[in-house]
Scaffold this active site. Structure first.
Site, short mmCIF file in Angstrom:
data_model
loop_
_atom_site.label_atom_id
_atom_site.label_comp_id
_atom_site.label_asym_id
_atom_site.label_seq_id
_atom_site.Cartn_x
_atom_site.Cartn_y
_atom_site.Cartn_z
N GLY A 253 -1.19 -1.90 6.64
CA GLY A 253 -1.15 -3.11 7.46
C GLY A 253 -2.44 -3.89 7.30
O GLY A 253 -3.19 -3.66 6.35
N THR A 254 -2.69 -4.80 8.21
CA THR A 254 -3.90 -5.62 8.13
C THR A 254 -5.12 -4.75 8.45
O THR A 254 -5.40 -4.43 9.60
CB THR A 254 -3.82 -6.80 9.11
N GLY A 255 -5.83 -4.40 7.38
CA GLY A 255 -6.87 -3.39 7.49
C GLY A 255 -7.95 -3.69 8.52
O GLY A 255 -8.47 -2.78 9.16
N ARG B 247 -14.67 -7.05 -0.01
CA ARG B 247 -13.91 -6.65 1.18
C ARG B 247 -13.24 -5.28 0.97
O ARG B 247 -12.65 -5.01 -0.08
CB ARG B 247 -12.86 -7.71 1.46
N GLY C 119 -10.62 -2.51 3.08
CA GLY C 119 -9.74 -2.35 4.23
C GLY C 119 -9.80 -0.95 4.83
O GLY C 119 -10.79 -0.22 4.64
N ASP C 120 -8.75 -0.57 5.53
CA ASP C 120 -8.73 0.71 6.23
C ASP C 120 -8.34 1.88 5.34
O ASP C 120 -8.65 3.03 5.66
CB ASP C 120 -7.73 0.64 7.40
N THR D 63 0.85 -1.20 0.00
CA THR D 63 0.00 0.00 0.00
C THR D 63 0.88 1.24 0.00
O THR D 63 1.98 1.21 0.54
CB THR D 63 -0.86 -0.04 1.29
N1 ASP Z 1 -4.19 -1.69 4.76
C1 ASP Z 1 -4.43 -2.31 3.50
C2 ASP Z 1 -5.75 -3.05 3.54
O1 ASP Z 1 -6.05 -3.67 4.53
C3 ASP Z 1 -3.39 -3.28 3.09
C4 ASP Z 1 -1.97 -2.85 3.34
O2 ASP Z 1 -1.72 -1.76 3.83
O3 ASP Z 1 -1.08 -3.64 3.04
O4 ASP Z 1 -6.44 -3.03 2.56
#
Ligand code: ASP
Length: 359
Positions: free
Chosen positions: A264-266, A240, A242-243, A212
């Protein structure tokens, strides 16, 4: 150590800790994703490519800021460059969903008025960050999704792109691996994608869900803007999101307080409300950017999902005076900053740039 040397050392330490950090006239901070990025699995050639791309990103935004341009324009132009760059999981080079599509999310925020715009799940807009800005400036809304967002983008004459534009072999191989590991069917290659090469050597780290991009800028008027753009996570399903396109989770900007872009893990970053939480700590508790970022990333790392797995990722932050901080709980994050008059600084591995921020 002799007593007088000790006193001297202690004095130096306190002097350093209490010296007011100089504030730059303008500054920019960039990320290109966080994750399991380790020296052992990043070839020297690829590492050099990432570093060059990060430096180029800084110079694009930095030139705009140096010419007196706005933080918003610097963020937009820098994100456009990274979206068009195939190394990053945004725009061209985005990861694939389980259906074999690139579903793109982006957001932007103007710290002057806290105006914001976002798009999610778009598949045909070449630069989602431009669509996000158009939502902010040309619509009464903050967030548009899917077909509606595409229809709106067409009214704004934004450049469209076919699936083949976003396609990269590296991301396709990552999808194949993900689907096979999870016992799911591999979808057909997207229309217009090149034929599968006979010999394919992936020199890339297995960063299948990272890459990202995000930018925060501070201009000579003291205005802050932030933007984030992503393809999300490999193998995502069911629309889906994400954040990254969620204001307050992946992106936030508020003049005099902060600017944040996350990666990161959204699912965890949404639940923690990462970007707004960092700004709230700075605004309401008077924490420095580094302290606030460290605390919120620690919270992400302590927040579990139903399977007992914790969140991971990182953030880039500018404080209200344009001073930067990074925080992450991953082995690496592509990240870089440039202050007016300074040299561009690019980092990849977590241990390259120990926290040194403005507590
Ligand atoms: N944050 C992003 C998402 O969850 C993915 C990432 O930042 O790698 O979509």
């Amino acid at each position: 150590m002799r007593a007088d040397a000790l006193v001297l050392a202690l004095f130096a330490l306190t002097a350093c800790a209490s010296a007011p950090e100089p504030a730059p006239r303008w500054s920019i901070v960039v990320h290109g994703g966080a994750g399991v990025i380790e020296r052992a699995n990043l070839s020297p050639e690829l590492e050099a490519e990432y570093r060059a791309a990060m430096r180029q990103a800084l110079s694009i935004g930095g030139d705009i800021l140096d010419g007196g341009g706005s933080a918003l324009d610097a963020v937009e132009a820098t994100v456009v460059y990274l979206e068009d760059h195939p190394l990053f999981n945004a725009g061209r080079g985005a990861v694939f969903s389980a259906e074999g599509r690139n579903e793109l999310d982006a957001s932007i925020m103007d710290g002057r008025s806290r105006a914001a715009g976002a798009v999610a799940g778009v598949t045909q807009i070449r630069n989602p960050i431009l669509a996000a800005r158009a939502v902010m400036e040309q619509s009464p809304h903050v967030m548009l999704v899917g077909e509606g967002a595409e229809a709106f983008a067409r009214t704004q004459d934004l450049q469209e792109a076919p699936p083949a534009w976003f396609f990269t072999e590296r991301r396709w191989r990552q999808l194949e691996g993900y689907m096979l590991r999870n016992g799911l069917p591999v979808p057909p290659r997207p229309p217009g994608a090149p034929l599968a090469p006979q010999a394919y050597r992936d020199a890339a780290p297995d960063d299948h869900q990272f890459g990202t991009v995000g930018v925060v800028a501070y201009d000579v008027r003291g205005d802050i803007a932030a933007g984030t753009s992503t393809g999300g996570t490999t193998g995502k399903r069911w629309g889906r999101v994400g954040d990254a396109p969620i204001i307050g989770a992946g992106t936030y900007a508020q003049n005099g307080v902060c600017g944040v872009s996350a990666t990161g893990t959204g699912e965890f970053f949404i639940r923690v409300g990462v970007a707004r939480d960092i700004c709230a700590r700075m605004q309401l508790r008077g924490e420095g950017a580094q302290q606030a970022a460290d605390a919120v990333i620690a919270d992400v790392g302590a927040t579990l999902n139903a399977a007992g797995v914790a969140g991971d990722g990182g953030v880039i932050v500018l404080d209200g005076r344009g001073r930067h901080a990074f925080a992450m709980n991953t082995p690496g994050m592509y990240r870089a900053y440039l202050d007016e008059g300074g040299a561009p600084q690019v980092f990849i591995f977590a241990d390259e740039d120990p926290p040194h921020g403005h507590h």
